[in-house]
Design an enzyme around this catalytic site. Sequence first.
Site, mmCIF file in Angstrom:
data_model
loop_
_atom_site.group_PDB
_atom_site.id
_atom_site.type_symbol
_atom_site.label_atom_id
_atom_site.label_comp_id
_atom_site.label_asym_id
_atom_site.label_seq_id
_atom_site.Cartn_x
_atom_site.Cartn_y
_atom_site.Cartn_z
ATOM 1 N N LYS A 13 0.818 -1.220 0.000
ATOM 2 C CA LYS A 13 0.000 0.000 0.000
ATOM 3 C C LYS A 13 0.848 1.265 0.000
ATOM 4 O O LYS A 13 0.570 2.213 -0.736
ATOM 5 C CB LYS A 13 -0.927 -0.039 1.208
ATOM 6 C CG LYS A 13 -1.665 1.239 1.491
ATOM 7 C CD LYS A 13 -2.532 1.078 2.724
ATOM 8 C CE LYS A 13 -1.699 0.662 3.922
ATOM 9 N NZ LYS A 13 -1.612 1.636 4.998
ATOM 10 N N ARG A 88 -8.837 4.784 10.724
ATOM 11 C CA ARG A 88 -8.636 3.387 11.094
ATOM 12 C C ARG A 88 -9.800 2.876 11.935
ATOM 13 O O ARG A 88 -9.929 1.686 12.161
ATOM 14 C CB ARG A 88 -7.317 3.260 11.859
ATOM 15 C CG ARG A 88 -6.804 1.862 11.906
ATOM 16 C CD ARG A 88 -5.315 1.811 12.097
ATOM 17 N NE ARG A 88 -4.596 1.769 10.840
ATOM 18 C CZ ARG A 88 -3.269 1.843 10.754
ATOM 19 N NH1 ARG A 88 -2.547 1.984 11.831
ATOM 20 N NH2 ARG A 88 -2.679 1.765 9.583
ATOM 21 N N ARG A 126 11.141 -12.248 3.432
ATOM 22 C CA ARG A 126 11.874 -11.005 3.195
ATOM 23 C C ARG A 126 13.150 -10.995 4.040
ATOM 24 O O ARG A 126 13.163 -11.415 5.180
ATOM 25 C CB ARG A 126 10.978 -9.829 3.588
ATOM 26 C CG ARG A 126 11.590 -8.471 3.357
ATOM 27 C CD ARG A 126 10.566 -7.372 3.501
ATOM 28 N NE ARG A 126 10.095 -7.221 4.882
ATOM 29 C CZ ARG A 126 9.090 -6.414 5.234
ATOM 30 N NH1 ARG A 126 8.441 -5.738 4.324
ATOM 31 N NH2 ARG A 126 8.718 -6.320 6.484
ATOM 32 N N ARG A 159 13.963 -9.573 9.806
ATOM 33 C CA ARG A 159 13.673 -8.682 10.933
ATOM 34 C C ARG A 159 12.969 -9.482 12.021
ATOM 35 O O ARG A 159 12.128 -10.331 11.727
ATOM 36 C CB ARG A 159 12.780 -7.526 10.457
ATOM 37 C CG ARG A 159 13.525 -6.574 9.554
ATOM 38 C CD ARG A 159 12.968 -5.169 9.657
ATOM 39 N NE ARG A 159 11.564 -5.135 9.241
ATOM 40 C CZ ARG A 159 11.088 -4.264 8.361
ATOM 41 N NH1 ARG A 159 11.881 -3.378 7.798
ATOM 42 N NH2 ARG A 159 9.823 -4.254 8.039
ATOM 43 N N ARG A 170 -0.550 -9.053 13.400
ATOM 44 C CA ARG A 170 -0.754 -7.703 12.861
ATOM 45 C C ARG A 170 -1.938 -7.682 11.895
ATOM 46 O O ARG A 170 -2.730 -6.746 11.880
ATOM 47 C CB ARG A 170 0.511 -7.212 12.128
ATOM 48 C CG ARG A 170 1.700 -6.943 13.040
ATOM 49 C CD ARG A 170 2.683 -5.960 12.401
ATOM 50 N NE ARG A 170 3.405 -6.476 11.242
ATOM 51 C CZ ARG A 170 4.585 -7.110 11.303
ATOM 52 N NH1 ARG A 170 5.159 -7.308 12.472
ATOM 53 N NH2 ARG A 170 5.188 -7.534 10.218
#
Length: 212
Positions: A13, A88, A126, A159, A170
């Site tokens: 996004k 939100r 990632r 990470r 999340r």
Amino acid sequence: MKIIFIGPPGSGKGTQAKRLAGRFEIPHISTGDMLREAVAAGTPVGQQAASIMAAGQLVPDDLMIRMIDDRLSRPDATKGFILDGFPRTLVQAEKLETIVGNGNGSLRVLQLLVPDDAIVRRITLRRTCAQCGAIYHLENQPPANDSVCDRCGAEVIARPDDTEEAVRKRLESFHRQTMPVATFYKSKSILREVDGIGPVDEVFERIEQSLA
Ligand SMILES: [Zn+2]
């Protein structure tokens, strides 16, 4: 062009919003970036937000609304903007109507759709260079030598908050929060859903088409 950009964390996004902002020459207003900057600059809002986030809580609606109200009143936002990370909650969405005026008449809401499993795959594979910040993906764009950065030779690592468990958590909280907001805009017939799967260029094309 007054655009609200909704999409799960890891959906791409931010990248798309930045590009769209360049295309229409309107500011990309990311509440995540704004909060980080306010905290770093030690502004009153930043100090308040920092202590709330340090306690692991969500920044309350009134603080977010004040921040957005203030940002949208700056001259660069008069001809349009892209909101990323706001609203939100339903309270924020309702308040935004009074800020932009005319009952959302000129607002368009884009929702980028990417299935959770695709996002988990994207993020858990990632890898980031600890030294220069170069980003790799073990499947789509792996470093030539296992865990060594192509650019600088330093170690390439995952990470710590990119584990599957953390990503799913999340996503869950995103869906729980955002569902009522998406439903709110759907009921006003200003929500456009865009398939967020595929190369960045293709997704951007779909976004442009949905705004045409
Ligand atoms: Zn590197």
